[in-house]
Design a protein around this motif. Sequence first.
Motif, mmCIF file in Angstrom:
data_model
loop_
_atom_site.group_PDB
_atom_site.id
_atom_site.type_symbol
_atom_site.label_atom_id
_atom_site.label_comp_id
_atom_site.label_asym_id
_atom_site.label_seq_id
_atom_site.Cartn_x
_atom_site.Cartn_y
_atom_site.Cartn_z
ATOM 1 N N GLN A 266 0.827 -1.202 0.000
ATOM 2 C CA GLN A 266 0.000 0.000 0.000
ATOM 3 C C GLN A 266 0.865 1.256 0.000
ATOM 4 O OE1 GLN A 266 -2.688 -0.313 3.314
ATOM 5 N NE2 GLN A 266 -3.634 -2.192 2.566
ATOM 6 N N SER B 77 2.263 1.914 -3.443
ATOM 7 C CA SER B 77 1.270 2.361 -4.417
ATOM 8 C C SER B 77 0.901 3.838 -4.267
ATOM 9 C CB SER B 77 0.001 1.510 -4.288
ATOM 10 O OG SER B 77 0.286 0.153 -4.592
ATOM 11 N N SER C 77 2.799 -9.550 -8.827
ATOM 12 C CA SER C 77 1.665 -9.071 -8.032
ATOM 13 C C SER C 77 2.191 -8.264 -6.847
ATOM 14 C CB SER C 77 0.828 -10.254 -7.532
ATOM 15 O OG SER C 77 -0.247 -9.807 -6.732
ATOM 16 N N GLY C 78 1.672 -7.055 -6.686
ATOM 17 C CA GLY C 78 2.106 -6.205 -5.594
ATOM 18 C C GLY C 78 3.477 -5.603 -5.792
ATOM 19 N N GLU D 224 -0.524 -7.478 -11.537
ATOM 20 C CA GLU D 224 -1.621 -7.142 -10.629
ATOM 21 C C GLU D 224 -1.134 -6.145 -9.587
ATOM 22 O OE1 GLU D 224 -3.428 -9.486 -6.965
ATOM 23 O OE2 GLU D 224 -4.226 -10.291 -8.836
ATOM 24 N N ASN D 225 -1.891 -5.061 -9.439
ATOM 25 C CA ASN D 225 -1.570 -4.044 -8.436
ATOM 26 C C ASN D 225 -0.134 -3.536 -8.613
ATOM 27 O OD1 ASN D 225 -1.991 -2.329 -6.283
ATOM 28 N ND2 ASN D 225 -1.630 -3.888 -4.711
ATOM 29 N N PHE E 292 -6.021 -4.186 -11.634
ATOM 30 C CA PHE E 292 -5.783 -3.222 -10.557
ATOM 31 C C PHE E 292 -4.519 -2.386 -10.807
ATOM 32 C CE2 PHE E 292 -8.385 -6.575 -8.796
ATOM 33 C CZ PHE E 292 -9.359 -5.889 -8.085
ATOM 34 N N CYS E 293 -4.249 -2.111 -12.069
ATOM 35 C CA CYS E 293 -3.134 -1.228 -12.450
ATOM 36 C C CYS E 293 -3.757 0.113 -12.829
ATOM 37 C CB CYS E 293 -2.344 -1.822 -13.609
ATOM 38 S SG CYS E 293 -1.539 -3.405 -13.224
ATOM 39 N N SER F 28 -8.829 -1.823 -13.812
ATOM 40 C CA SER F 28 -7.734 -0.912 -14.132
ATOM 41 C C SER F 28 -8.210 0.402 -14.737
ATOM 42 C CB SER F 28 -6.744 -1.599 -15.079
ATOM 43 O OG SER F 28 -6.101 -2.671 -14.425
#
Length: 242
Positions: free
Chosen positions: A78, A81, A122-123, A148-149, A175-176, A201
Amino acid sequence: MHITQLNRECLLCLFSFLDKDSRKSLSRTCSQLRDVFEDPTLWPLLHFRSLTELKKDNFRLGPALRSLSICWHSSRVQVCSIEDWLKSAFQRSICSQHESLVNDFLLQVCNRCPNLASVTLSGCGHVTDDCLARLLLSCPRLRALRLENCARVTNRTLAAVAAHGRALQTLHVDFCRNVSAAGLLRLRAACPSLTLSAEHSAAMIPDQPPLARGCAASVFPAAPGGQCLPHATSSCGGRARD
């Protein structure tokens, strides 16, 4: 019978049942088992559950690698991001400890693993468009790229897929938030056979630097007719699937 009396094929099979740490521990017992650990054919698959695992010496990169996944599920994702200009000094210090790890690791993959067929990230909030473009160029047999993300991924990655992903059959950019509907539509037009997933996204709020907030519409244009792409997985050239 001592383990070192087994032939190389049996030793490789035995090593294949062990995790990375166990393989490394066993390789320290004698030179023969060390040679087995170093054998590129032992490493067709690599999965990492945290970024710190990328710094360990318990695996080998080589031309036998076919599938790579880095899936980091941590509260620190988090922080990664958050837009750079909104991070506090403490948050920047957290990111500074790992922000180059994935990019540096993928550059090693580009140099050593030309036969890579599948990549899942991912992440990985700091992975960049430039790094992914180089991956596509260096691994011409890449068939599946799942992201992902990954907050730094933008339409430039989509353009790189259209230009260099000749073997690519599957692309996920779920989730981009910096991938736009317009970019996805352009990719669909350029690669009609590509199976494309862009869950949420295009509907997420993209990063907008303070000086660019007044012209966000021109930076992230909507799809024709003002409609966003569906949130759910869709197949390139086809209708959205539930």
